[in-house]
Design an enzyme around this catalytic site. Structure first.
Site, PDB file in Angstrom:
ATOM      1  N   HIS A 261      40.537  48.615  60.395  1.00 50.38           N
ATOM      2  CA  HIS A 261      39.408  48.497  60.174  1.00 50.38           C
ATOM      3  C   HIS A 261      38.562  47.077  61.064  1.00 50.38           C
ATOM      4  O   HIS A 261      38.347  46.662  61.747  1.00 50.38           O
ATOM      5  CB  HIS A 261      39.249  46.881  58.557  1.00 50.38           C
ATOM      6  CG  HIS A 261      38.183  47.466  58.342  1.00 50.38           C
ATOM      7  ND1 HIS A 261      36.848  46.373  58.181  1.00 50.38           N
ATOM      8  CD2 HIS A 261      37.592  48.486  56.981  1.00 50.38           C
ATOM      9  CE1 HIS A 261      36.008  46.739  57.416  1.00 50.38           C
ATOM     10  NE2 HIS A 261      36.681  47.574  56.316  1.00 50.38           N
ATOM     11  N   ASP A 312      41.463  52.617  52.540  1.00 53.99           N
ATOM     12  CA  ASP A 312      42.254  54.606  51.997  1.00 53.99           C
ATOM     13  C   ASP A 312      43.340  54.081  51.945  1.00 53.99           C
ATOM     14  O   ASP A 312      44.539  55.564  51.687  1.00 53.99           O
ATOM     15  CB  ASP A 312      41.526  54.833  53.375  1.00 53.99           C
ATOM     16  CG  ASP A 312      40.143  55.122  53.310  1.00 53.99           C
ATOM     17  OD1 ASP A 312      39.377  55.288  51.953  1.00 53.99           O
ATOM     18  OD2 ASP A 312      39.346  54.736  54.032  1.00 53.99           O
TER      19      ASP A 312
HETATM   20  N1  COA Z   1      45.780  53.641  64.213  1.00 52.76           N
HETATM   21  C1  COA Z   1      46.657  52.857  65.596  1.00 52.76           C
HETATM   22  N2  COA Z   1      45.773  52.660  66.196  1.00 52.76           N
HETATM   23  C2  COA Z   1      45.125  51.907  66.075  1.00 52.76           C
HETATM   24  C3  COA Z   1      44.435  52.803  64.796  1.00 52.76           C
HETATM   25  C4  COA Z   1      45.410  52.785  63.734  1.00 52.76           C
HETATM   26  N3  COA Z   1      44.917  53.848  62.665  1.00 52.76           N
HETATM   27  N4  COA Z   1      43.383  51.582  64.248  1.00 52.76           N
HETATM   28  C5  COA Z   1      42.647  50.960  65.362  1.00 52.76           C
HETATM   29  N5  COA Z   1      44.052  51.173  66.677  1.00 52.76           N
HETATM   30  C6  COA Z   1      44.260  50.144  67.356  1.00 52.76           C
HETATM   31  C7  COA Z   1      43.400  51.124  68.530  1.00 52.76           C
HETATM   32  O1  COA Z   1      44.242  52.336  69.304  1.00 52.76           O
HETATM   33  C8  COA Z   1      42.935  50.229  69.756  1.00 52.76           C
HETATM   34  O2  COA Z   1      43.839  50.220  70.477  1.00 52.76           O
HETATM   35  P1  COA Z   1      43.273  49.825  71.940  1.00 52.76           P
HETATM   36  O3  COA Z   1      42.782  48.593  71.869  1.00 52.76           O
HETATM   37  O4  COA Z   1      44.640  49.038  72.391  1.00 52.76           O
HETATM   38  O5  COA Z   1      42.595  51.374  72.524  1.00 52.76           O
HETATM   39  C9  COA Z   1      42.304  49.133  68.582  1.00 52.76           C
HETATM   40  O6  COA Z   1      43.257  49.677  67.545  1.00 52.76           O
HETATM   41  C10 COA Z   1      41.282  48.505  68.265  1.00 52.76           C
HETATM   42  O7  COA Z   1      41.044  50.033  67.812  1.00 52.76           O
HETATM   43  P2  COA Z   1      39.319  50.747  67.581  1.00 52.76           P
HETATM   44  O8  COA Z   1      39.418  52.090  67.031  1.00 52.76           O
HETATM   45  O9  COA Z   1      38.704  50.433  68.825  1.00 52.76           O
HETATM   46  O10 COA Z   1      38.238  50.031  66.232  1.00 52.76           O
HETATM   47  P3  COA Z   1      37.667  50.766  65.933  1.00 52.76           P
HETATM   48  O11 COA Z   1      36.376  49.410  65.348  1.00 52.76           O
HETATM   49  O12 COA Z   1      35.974  51.429  66.661  1.00 52.76           O
HETATM   50  O13 COA Z   1      37.491  51.639  64.631  1.00 52.76           O
HETATM   51  C11 COA Z   1      38.395  52.154  62.827  1.00 52.76           C
HETATM   52  C12 COA Z   1      37.900  51.114  62.997  1.00 52.76           C
HETATM   53  C13 COA Z   1      38.515  52.304  61.082  1.00 52.76           C
HETATM   54  C14 COA Z   1      37.610  53.825  63.016  1.00 52.76           C
HETATM   55  C15 COA Z   1      39.973  52.527  63.354  1.00 52.76           C
HETATM   56  O14 COA Z   1      40.705  51.424  63.448  1.00 52.76           O
HETATM   57  C16 COA Z   1      40.285  54.234  62.920  1.00 52.76           C
HETATM   58  O15 COA Z   1      40.500  55.032  63.475  1.00 52.76           O
HETATM   59  N6  COA Z   1      41.083  53.694  61.460  1.00 52.76           N
HETATM   60  C17 COA Z   1      41.896  55.111  61.178  1.00 52.76           C
HETATM   61  C18 COA Z   1      41.588  55.670  60.129  1.00 52.76           C
HETATM   62  C19 COA Z   1      41.105  54.200  59.241  1.00 52.76           C
HETATM   63  O16 COA Z   1      41.815  55.070  57.717  1.00 52.76           O
HETATM   64  N7  COA Z   1      39.544  54.605  58.484  1.00 52.76           N
HETATM   65  C20 COA Z   1      39.365  53.924  57.134  1.00 52.76           C
HETATM   66  C21 COA Z   1      38.169  52.550  57.408  1.00 52.76           C
HETATM   67  S1  COA Z   1      37.773  52.257  55.119  1.00 52.76           S
END
Ligand code: COA
Length: 376
Positions: A261, A312
């Site tokens: 998140h 979710d």
């Molecule tokens: N699975 C595996 N790794 C994850 C992850 C996940 N669901 N969410 C974050 N990470 C990791 C990333 O790979 C990254 O690692 P790194 O620094 O080694 O590259 C780190 O955590 C930060 O992730 P990032 O995508 O930059 O965070 P963000 O704040 O931009 O994204 C979300 C937030 C929610 C978009 C992201 O966590 C995600 O894509 N989650 C899955 C989709 C989801 O469930 N969305 C609903 C949100 S309520």
């Protein structure tokens, strides 16, 4: 000096009195009231009132709002006709986006001034009632079924299930739905709410703002994640395959839907309730394996990546055990989030200024030369 933050992370882009989140402590509150208390004690109707009016309703105010929402469950036949023409295999979020856009033509307040607060509130009621009816009709049309007329004796959650399935839900299913609606109702400046506020701030109309929000919620990084969670569980299939699946997914740097998140650095407080609901519903419906698989995924994600489940993750198995078609989950999110979207749009319009940020320019240095066609 540039103040650019990728993904606008932690950038404060508005003031708001609707939703308070403390991502370090795992706190979520609507108008300052803790989500745990609301989930245990209130109803979706009460939460709508709280979001729109900034205070809990007294009995009379709640009865009035319940009646107003109930009266607004009717969708113009022209919109249902349009929906019947759409492909049977259309994504329900695309159907919802199209139907909400079409609703604007038939709204009795279509020509109201964008700053007419009373008309905006009426649109908020109408859209909240109508979006539930549209999502229910989406599922019925694709099964070649007729719509189920709303039942004014039922509350919002129960009536939604009734219009979807043609059957009144059990008290357990009604309660589960109502709590799911409460938990999804608002979440500060999440991507879809922000999109809605940006559209509203141009003094466009509320239907346009909500249409923007629906298109934004659809994405798998936002509301679309609940569908991907259930598809992942179905793909994994059984408890013994969870660990190898996750090992391989994480080794190839795949994101696991339902985890992570932008704001919470600890447990998402909505997941706390949904986990319990998922466990109870999975066990009582003989679907214990889905909860067991989810639990192992959650434990592994925590151990391997220190990443928590979000809203979710467990909502997927809650909806699955309630017999909802998997591709409807994100649209059900919208059935709830329309309350928060409209609260934010009303707040934006109540003290509006165009939202127009800047970009840090990284293109060719100015002034770049214009090369004539013959010399390119
Ligand atoms: N699975 C595996 N790794 C994850 C992850 C996940 N669901 N969410 C974050 N990470 C990791 C990333 O790979 C990254 O690692 P790194 O620094 O080694 O590259 C780190 O955590 C930060 O992730 P990032 O995508 O930059 O965070 P963000 O704040 O931009 O994204 C979300 C937030 C929610 C978009 C992201 O966590 C995600 O894509 N989650 C899955 C989709 C989801 O469930 N969305 C609903 C949100 S309520």
């Amino acid at each position: 000096m540039s103040t650019f933050k990728e993904g606008l992370q932690d950038v404060v882009a508005a003031t708001s009195s609707i939703c308070f989140i403390d991502g370090d402590r795992g706190v979520l509150s609507y108008r300052g009231i803790d989500i745990h208390e609301l989930a245990q004690k209130s109803t979706f109707e009460e939460v709508c009132y709280l979001l729109w009016f900034g205070k809990l309703p007294n009995r009379k105010e709640l009865d009035r709002l319940t009646e107003d929402l109930s009266r607004n469950r009717t969708v113009p036949e022209e919109v249902f006709h349009l929906m019947r023409l759409l492909p049977r295999d259309a994504n329900p979020m695309d159907v919802l986006r199209t139907a909400v856009s079409a609703l604007s033509f038939y709204d009795p307040d279509r020509d109201a001034n964008p700053s007419d607060a009373e008309a905006n509130l009426r649109k908020a009621y109408r859209l909240t009632g109508q979006i539930a009816a549209i999502v229910a009709a989406t599922d019925r049309f694709r099964k070649e079924q007729d719509t189920v007329p709303p039942d004014s004796s039922l509350k919002h959650a129960a009536n939604f299930v009734y219009m979807l399935t043609g059957k009144k839900p059990s008290p357990t299913a009604e309660k589960a739905f109502d709590v799911a609606l409460i938990l999804h109702a608002d979440h500060e400046l999440n991507a879809s709410t922000f999109a809605g506020r940006v559209t509203a701030a141009t003094l466009s109309d509320i239907h346009s703002a909500v249409t923007s929000a629906i298109g934004t919620l659809k994405g798998p990084l936002h509301g679309g994640a609940n569908i991907d969670v259930m598809r992942m569980l179905i793909e994994i299939g059984e408890v013994s395959k969870v660990e190898p699946f996750l090992k391989s997914a994480l080794a190839s740097k795949k994101k696991i839907s339902g985890f992570g998140h932008r704001v919470y650095h600890t447990e998402d407080p909505r997941a706390t309730h949904l986990r319990k609901m998922s466990r109870d519903l999975c066990e009582s419906s003989g679907n214990g394996k889905w909860f067991e698989m989810s639990r192992i995924i959650e434990e592994t994600m925590k151990r391997e990546k220190n990443i928590n489940a979000n809203v979710d993750f467990y909502s997927a198995t809650v909806y699955y055990t309630l017999g909802i078609a998997v591709d409807l989950y994100t649209a059900i999110f919208a059935v709830s989030r329309i309350s928060g979207w409209t609260a934010h749009i009303l707040e934006q319009l109540g003290n509006n200024r165009l939202i127009r940020p800047r970009a840090e320019y990284l293109g060719p240095k100015y002034p770049a030369s214009y090369v004539p066609m013959a010399e390119r």
